[in-house]
Design a protein around this motif. Structure first.
Motif, PDB file in Angstrom:
ATOM      1  N   SER A 104     -19.175  67.305 -15.644  1.00 35.96           N
ATOM      2  CA  SER A 104     -19.783  66.626 -14.732  1.00 35.96           C
ATOM      3  C   SER A 104     -19.401  66.386 -13.368  1.00 35.96           C
ATOM      4  CB  SER A 104     -20.042  65.081 -15.438  1.00 35.96           C
ATOM      5  OG  SER A 104     -17.974  64.778 -15.324  1.00 35.96           O
ATOM      6  N   LEU A 105     -18.515  67.564 -13.524  1.00 38.41           N
ATOM      7  CA  LEU A 105     -17.310  67.754 -12.069  1.00 38.41           C
ATOM      8  C   LEU A 105     -17.769  69.500 -11.834  1.00 38.41           C
ATOM      9  CD1 LEU A 105     -14.812  64.919 -11.861  1.00 38.41           C
ATOM     10  CD2 LEU A 105     -16.795  65.103  -9.816  1.00 38.41           C
ATOM     11  N   TYR A 106     -18.567  70.067 -11.975  1.00 38.04           N
ATOM     12  CA  TYR A 106     -18.769  71.215 -12.086  1.00 38.04           C
ATOM     13  C   TYR A 106     -18.266  71.741 -10.244  1.00 38.04           C
ATOM     14  CZ  TYR A 106     -20.987  76.007 -13.006  1.00 38.04           C
ATOM     15  OH  TYR A 106     -20.376  77.101 -13.229  1.00 38.04           O
ATOM     16  N   ALA A 107     -18.446  70.885  -9.140  1.00 37.90           N
ATOM     17  CA  ALA A 107     -18.250  72.140  -8.322  1.00 37.90           C
ATOM     18  C   ALA A 107     -17.023  71.600  -7.665  1.00 37.90           C
ATOM     19  CB  ALA A 107     -19.361  71.244  -7.264  1.00 37.90           C
ATOM     20  N   ASN A 108     -16.121  70.843  -8.503  1.00 39.86           N
ATOM     21  CA  ASN A 108     -15.033  70.355  -7.651  1.00 39.86           C
ATOM     22  C   ASN A 108     -14.197  71.345  -9.015  1.00 39.86           C
ATOM     23  OD1 ASN A 108     -16.586  68.226  -7.235  1.00 39.86           O
ATOM     24  ND2 ASN A 108     -14.748  69.007  -6.191  1.00 39.86           N
ATOM     25  N   ARG A 109     -14.506  72.290 -10.371  1.00 38.15           N
ATOM     26  CA  ARG A 109     -14.060  72.273 -11.848  1.00 38.15           C
ATOM     27  C   ARG A 109     -12.911  73.482 -10.175  1.00 38.15           C
ATOM     28  NH1 ARG A 109     -17.942  75.613 -11.341  1.00 38.15           N
ATOM     29  NH2 ARG A 109     -18.449  78.402 -11.674  1.00 38.15           N
ATOM     30  N   LEU A 110     -11.751  73.655 -11.988  1.00 35.57           N
ATOM     31  CA  LEU A 110     -10.873  74.386 -11.713  1.00 35.57           C
ATOM     32  C   LEU A 110     -10.173  75.798 -11.302  1.00 35.57           C
ATOM     33  CD1 LEU A 110      -9.608  71.344 -11.449  1.00 35.57           C
ATOM     34  CD2 LEU A 110      -7.501  71.935 -11.111  1.00 35.57           C
TER      35      LEU A 110
END
Length: 197
Positions: A104-110
């Motif tokens: 759900s936070l693909y763009a912000n994944r590490l």
């Protein structure tokens, strides 16, 4: 340097990581589509304040109820992981931001989430190289390359780590080297909240 400027550099680095990942995955014939196993249960730690802060930029953009649910799941994951680790085993818990099989936070994944799965190598500051075989599918595909006498495609993580370390120094400024090291799972970073220093 402003936080926004560092984040733009991190986003550019992430794009380059994706391009390198896609190139190796394409050569290998690796795809996550339809995978029967989910790598989002992998247990690993993250190590930079800049990625932690960038992840929380995404967390803060979520609706409050969704963010609260993720934090609650992360708290439960931390509790369960401690029990499993105390028993000498490796936890296998679904990532708290995985919703219906998708990040759900693909763009912000590490970074580790971005580069996980395919064969890769990493050189430490002394030049010692360590090789990692990738996920189960990559290992199966690599065996086929070996039986055909072809070199297994792999990703060299080293230049990405070097650039991420430089961004970490830029992000922390005068506080670089003075703060506690980050050695935390994503669930632990979520429970700890947005990094403040």
């Amino acid at each position: 340097m402003s936080r926004a400027s560092v984040f733009r550099k991190l986003e550019a680095l992430y794009r380059e990581m994706q391009e390198a990942y896609d190139e190796v995955a394409g050569k290998l014939g690796h795809t996550c589509d339809g995978c029967a196993r989910n790598c989002c249960v992998s247990h690993f730690e993250h190590h930079t304040y800049v990625e932690w802060a960038y992840f929380w930029k995404g967390m803060k953009a979520l609706p409050e109820a969704e963010r609260a649910k993720i934090v609650h799941t992360a708290e439960e994951n931390v509790r369960q992981a401690r029990v499993v680790l105390a028993e000498g085993m490796t936890p296998s818990l679904m990532c708290p931001v995985n919703v219906d099989g998708r990040c759900s936070l693909y763009a912000n994944r590490l970074m580790i989430c971005r580069l996980h799965g395919i064969p890769n190598v990493l050189a430490d500051p002394r030049g010692n190289r360590r090789a990692f075989p990738g996920c189960w599918l990559s290992q199966e595909l690599s065996e086929k390359f070996g039986t055909e006498g072809r070199d297994v495609p792999h990703l060299d993580r080293t230049p990405f780590y070097i650039r991420l370390a430089a961004l970490e120094r830029e992000f922390l400024g005068a506080k670089w080297g003075r703060l506690p090291k980050v050695d935390s799972t994503l669930s632990e970073l979520i429970v700890a909240g947005e990094p403040r220093f």
